[in-house]
Every structure is written in structure tokens, then in C-alpha cells.
Design a protein around this motif. Structure first.
Motif, mmCIF file in Angstrom:
data_model
loop_
_atom_site.group_PDB
_atom_site.id
_atom_site.type_symbol
_atom_site.label_atom_id
_atom_site.label_comp_id
_atom_site.label_asym_id
_atom_site.label_seq_id
_atom_site.Cartn_x
_atom_site.Cartn_y
_atom_site.Cartn_z
ATOM 1 N N VAL A 1 -0.155 -20.625 -4.621
ATOM 2 C CA VAL A 1 -0.102 -19.351 -3.900
ATOM 3 C C VAL A 1 0.866 -18.451 -4.645
ATOM 4 C CG1 VAL A 1 0.403 -18.182 -1.724
ATOM 5 C CG2 VAL A 1 -0.496 -20.530 -1.703
ATOM 6 N N MET A 2 0.455 -17.241 -4.950
ATOM 7 C CA MET A 2 1.309 -16.294 -5.655
ATOM 8 C C MET A 2 1.579 -15.099 -4.748
ATOM 9 S SD MET A 2 0.645 -14.486 -9.374
ATOM 10 C CE MET A 2 0.365 -16.074 -10.164
ATOM 11 N N ILE A 3 2.850 -14.895 -4.402
ATOM 12 C CA ILE A 3 3.250 -13.754 -3.581
ATOM 13 C C ILE A 3 3.815 -12.678 -4.496
ATOM 14 C CG2 ILE A 3 4.805 -12.942 -1.774
ATOM 15 C CD1 ILE A 3 4.672 -15.747 -0.563
ATOM 16 N N ALA A 4 3.217 -11.504 -4.436
ATOM 17 C CA ALA A 4 3.613 -10.403 -5.316
ATOM 18 C C ALA A 4 4.100 -9.223 -4.480
ATOM 19 C CB ALA A 4 2.440 -9.972 -6.184
ATOM 20 N N PRO A 5 5.332 -8.774 -4.681
ATOM 21 C CA PRO A 5 5.792 -7.579 -3.963
ATOM 22 C C PRO A 5 5.036 -6.357 -4.440
ATOM 23 C CG PRO A 5 7.371 -8.175 -5.667
ATOM 24 C CD PRO A 5 6.345 -9.268 -5.635
ATOM 25 N N ILE A 6 4.744 -5.454 -3.513
ATOM 26 C CA ILE A 6 3.981 -4.258 -3.853
ATOM 27 C C ILE A 6 4.837 -3.013 -3.678
ATOM 28 C CG2 ILE A 6 1.759 -5.282 -3.244
ATOM 29 C CD1 ILE A 6 1.921 -3.830 -0.580
ATOM 30 N N VAL A 7 4.586 -2.027 -4.508
ATOM 31 C CA VAL A 7 5.150 -0.687 -4.279
ATOM 32 C C VAL A 7 4.166 0.100 -3.417
ATOM 33 C CG1 VAL A 7 5.892 1.466 -5.361
ATOM 34 C CG2 VAL A 7 6.456 -0.719 -6.428
ATOM 35 N N GLY A 8 2.876 -0.037 -3.728
ATOM 36 C CA GLY A 8 1.826 0.572 -2.931
ATOM 37 C C GLY A 8 0.599 -0.321 -2.940
ATOM 38 N N TYR A 9 -0.342 -0.050 -2.026
ATOM 39 C CA TYR A 9 -1.604 -0.790 -2.007
ATOM 40 C C TYR A 9 -2.688 0.116 -1.436
ATOM 41 C CZ TYR A 9 -1.185 -1.513 3.078
ATOM 42 O OH TYR A 9 -1.082 -1.328 4.440
ATOM 43 N N ASP A 10 -3.946 -0.187 -1.816
ATOM 44 C CA ASP A 10 -5.021 0.666 -1.343
ATOM 45 C C ASP A 10 -6.046 -0.105 -0.528
ATOM 46 O OD1 ASP A 10 -6.793 -0.592 -3.122
ATOM 47 O OD2 ASP A 10 -6.741 1.037 -4.596
ATOM 48 N N ARG A 11 -7.088 0.573 -0.111
ATOM 49 C CA ARG A 11 -8.082 0.018 0.813
ATOM 50 C C ARG A 11 -8.871 -1.136 0.204
ATOM 51 N NH1 ARG A 11 -11.279 5.205 2.027
ATOM 52 N NH2 ARG A 11 -9.375 6.162 1.266
ATOM 53 N N ASP A 12 -8.841 -1.267 -1.111
ATOM 54 C CA ASP A 12 -9.521 -2.370 -1.783
ATOM 55 C C ASP A 12 -8.551 -3.466 -2.195
ATOM 56 O OD1 ASP A 12 -12.166 -1.334 -1.638
ATOM 57 O OD2 ASP A 12 -11.655 0.082 -3.223
ATOM 58 N N ALA A 13 -7.330 -3.414 -1.658
ATOM 59 C CA ALA A 13 -6.288 -4.422 -1.895
ATOM 60 C C ALA A 13 -5.804 -4.450 -3.340
ATOM 61 C CB ALA A 13 -6.746 -5.811 -1.445
ATOM 62 N N TYR A 14 -5.928 -3.321 -4.039
ATOM 63 C CA TYR A 14 -5.297 -3.216 -5.343
ATOM 64 C C TYR A 14 -3.824 -2.893 -5.149
ATOM 65 C CZ TYR A 14 -9.668 -3.361 -7.957
ATOM 66 O OH TYR A 14 -10.847 -3.758 -8.503
ATOM 67 N N ARG A 15 -3.009 -3.435 -6.006
ATOM 68 C CA ARG A 15 -1.549 -3.330 -5.902
ATOM 69 C C ARG A 15 -1.000 -2.335 -6.918
ATOM 70 N NH1 ARG A 15 2.050 -5.947 -9.446
ATOM 71 N NH2 ARG A 15 4.158 -6.306 -8.624
ATOM 72 N N LEU A 16 -0.161 -1.417 -6.439
ATOM 73 C CA LEU A 16 0.627 -0.578 -7.332
ATOM 74 C C LEU A 16 1.963 -1.275 -7.528
ATOM 75 C CD1 LEU A 16 0.973 2.172 -8.839
ATOM 76 C CD2 LEU A 16 2.066 3.014 -6.740
ATOM 77 N N GLY A 17 2.248 -1.690 -8.767
ATOM 78 C CA GLY A 17 3.497 -2.374 -9.059
ATOM 79 C C GLY A 17 4.488 -1.442 -9.733
ATOM 80 N N TYR A 18 5.306 -2.015 -10.622
ATOM 81 C CA TYR A 18 6.354 -1.228 -11.262
ATOM 82 C C TYR A 18 5.941 -0.668 -12.619
ATOM 83 C CZ TYR A 18 9.564 -2.800 -7.651
ATOM 84 O OH TYR A 18 10.171 -3.034 -6.446
ATOM 85 N N GLY A 19 4.747 -1.004 -13.070
ATOM 86 C CA GLY A 19 4.226 -0.348 -14.259
ATOM 87 C C GLY A 19 4.267 -1.134 -15.546
ATOM 88 N N GLY A 20 4.851 -2.334 -15.531
ATOM 89 C CA GLY A 20 4.970 -3.098 -16.768
ATOM 90 C C GLY A 20 3.810 -4.019 -17.056
ATOM 91 N N GLY A 21 2.959 -4.294 -16.054
ATOM 92 C CA GLY A 21 1.774 -5.102 -16.270
ATOM 93 C C GLY A 21 1.968 -6.604 -16.285
ATOM 94 N N TYR A 22 3.166 -7.094 -15.925
ATOM 95 C CA TYR A 22 3.414 -8.540 -15.962
ATOM 96 C C TYR A 22 2.497 -9.307 -15.015
ATOM 97 C CZ TYR A 22 7.577 -7.847 -18.803
ATOM 98 O OH TYR A 22 8.423 -7.524 -19.822
ATOM 99 N N PHE A 23 2.288 -8.761 -13.839
ATOM 100 C CA PHE A 23 1.473 -9.460 -12.845
ATOM 101 C C PHE A 23 0.036 -9.623 -13.334
ATOM 102 C CE2 PHE A 23 -1.377 -9.305 -9.169
ATOM 103 C CZ PHE A 23 -0.928 -10.416 -8.475
ATOM 104 N N ASP A 24 -0.559 -8.537 -13.814
ATOM 105 C CA ASP A 24 -1.951 -8.605 -14.270
ATOM 106 C C ASP A 24 -2.096 -9.497 -15.498
ATOM 107 O OD1 ASP A 24 -3.090 -6.917 -12.295
ATOM 108 O OD2 ASP A 24 -2.281 -5.175 -13.324
#
Length: 242
Positions: free
Chosen positions: A153-176
Motif C-alpha cells: 500500500v502506498m500512501i501519497a500526500p497530495i497538494v491537490g486532486y481532481d475528479r478522476d483521482a489524479y494527484r497534484l504533487g510538488y512538481g518533481g515527479g518522484y511519485f510517478d
């Protein structure tokens, strides 16, 4: 899980969740925004959303964090034998440290993400209460030792999120990058506050949606697509809360 923002600069966005892309300099020629415009728009939205959550009172963030921790139990289910990667709270993120420390007593194990090198996938090290931490990138505590594992299970903190459950992170791309390099996809849960809801983050090809997003309001499931089972929805952004 922290990314560093290396986007180009842009002006701050205005108003709340229903931000008009045009007001942030996002050109929608032919309905498809340019990559450079998306980067500027995301940076402005990122700054706005972080500012909003930092303006919450300490007591509000604490109460929301407690609600999120309770809902994570529902979102994940049985923890027996499962490795759950969490994060160390940063810039007003929900504080789940107490919940992570209790994983072992409930049959699970906690792992924390570690940046080994920039522009590379994260690694995850087992960590338990009282075990030594050291300062990692951006001075965020990481396990000083600990076996490297692949989270279930991977828990990722979000800065923002949208209706399709895409995550806005901090911009560095580590999660993806980490998910793209993972042989077996874990259960991916974004964690944040409901004020972070957005109509869209304008996802690009590298963006990977969450399986679930947990806020103080509930467990958010992305809106059903063609061929997917419909869910009971009452969220204003088009997704649904269980």
C-alpha cells in the motif's frame, strides 16, 4: 513523499477551487493546453493550495488528520502482513505519524520513502517507532537504516486532486517515476484535505491516478468511466465518497 518544484515561474492563481484556467495563463487552444502552460498553471495552483492549508489552525489540521487516519483503516482493510509506505508530514500535510506507529501492533509494517538521487525512483525502508531517523533531502526525516521493501500500500500526500483521482504533487515527479518503475502496482491512496479538490489538474501522459483519495470528508473514488461500475456519487467535483 516530497517532490521539489522545478517548474518555471508563473503568477498566482485566484479564487478557490473553481479557478478559471485562463486567469492563470493557461491557454486551451483546441481544448488541449500546452505543456509549458500546464507547468505554470500547476505552480500557481500548488502555491495557492499550500497557502490555504497552512492558514488552517493547528487544531483544525489535527482534527482532520485524526479523521483521515480512521478512514484509512476502512480504505485499506486488513493490514496483516502488508507493508504500508507513509510519509513524514511537511508544509501542513495531514500528520499520520501516530497511525503509522501503530501499524506493527495490527499486523502490518511501516515503510518510509527515501530519495537516493534526484530524477530517480524512490526507495522504501522499513521503519518502526523509536528507530533512528536521519535528515534526508529537504531535511525531512528518513530511516537511517532498515530493509528496503516494495510496499503493498502506498500512501501519497497530495497538494491537490481532481475528479478522476489524479494527484497534484510538488512538481518533481518522484511519485510517478516510482510507480512507473514498480513491477507490481500497489494500492495507491492519496491523502489530503477536501479543500484541495480541483475540477482537473490537466493530467499529462506521465501522471498516474490514485486508486482512492482519503480526506476528512471520506474516501473519494474517481468518477466511473465507460465500462466501469458506477458508484453512488454526491461529490461536487464529479467523483464519489464512500
Amino acid at each position: 513523499m516530497i517532490d521539489e518544484d522545478d517548474d518555471t515561474s508563473g503568477s498566482s492563481a485566484c479564487i478557490t477551487h473553481e479557478v478559471d484556467p485562463a486567469h492563470s495563463g493557461l491557454s486551451l487552444a483546441d481544448g488541449v493546453p500546452k505543456h509549458s502552460d500546464v507547468l505554470r498553471w500547476r505552480k500557481a495552483e500548488r502555491a495557492r493550495l499550500i497557502k490555504e492549508r497552512l492558514e488552517m489552525s493547528t487544531s483544525t489540521r489535527k482534527s482532520y488528520s485524526d479523521l483521515i487516519a480512521e478512514l484509512l483503516d476502512v480504505a485499506i482493510g486488513d493490514l496483516s502482513g502488508r507493508v504500508v509506505s507513509g510519509y513524514w508530514p511537511f508544509r501542513g500535510e495531514p500528520d499520520l505519524r501516530g497511525w503509522l506507529e501503530r501499524l506493527e501492533s495490527r499486523g502490518g509494517r511501516c515503510a518510509l520513502p527515501v530519495v537516493i538521487e534526484t530524477k530517480a525512483p524512490l526507495v522504501f525502508r522499513i521503519w518502526g517507532r523509536g528507530e533512528k531517523l536521519e535528515r534526508g533531502v529537504w531535511d525531512i526525516p528518513v530511516p537511517a537504516a532498515g530493509k528496503e521493501v516494495s510496499p503493498d500500500v502506498m500512501i501519497a500526500p497530495i497538494v491537490g486532486y481532481d475528479r478522476d483521482a489524479y494527484r497534484l504533487g510538488y512538481g518533481g515527479g518522484y511519485f510517478d517515476r516510482t510507480l512507473a518503475a514498480t513491477p507490481k502496482r500497489p494500492l495507491i491512496i492519496g491523502v489530503g484535505y477536501s479543500q484541495a479538490a480541483m475540477p482537473t489538474i490537466y493530467p499529462e501522459l506521465h501522471d498516474i491516478p490514485m486508486d482512492k483519495i482519503v480526506t476528512e470528508r471520506g474516501i473519494f473514488i474517481r468518477a466511473a468511466k465507460s465500462g466501469e461500475s458506477a458508484r453512488n456519487s454526491h461529490d461536487t467535483n464529479g467523483g464519489s465518497y464512500l
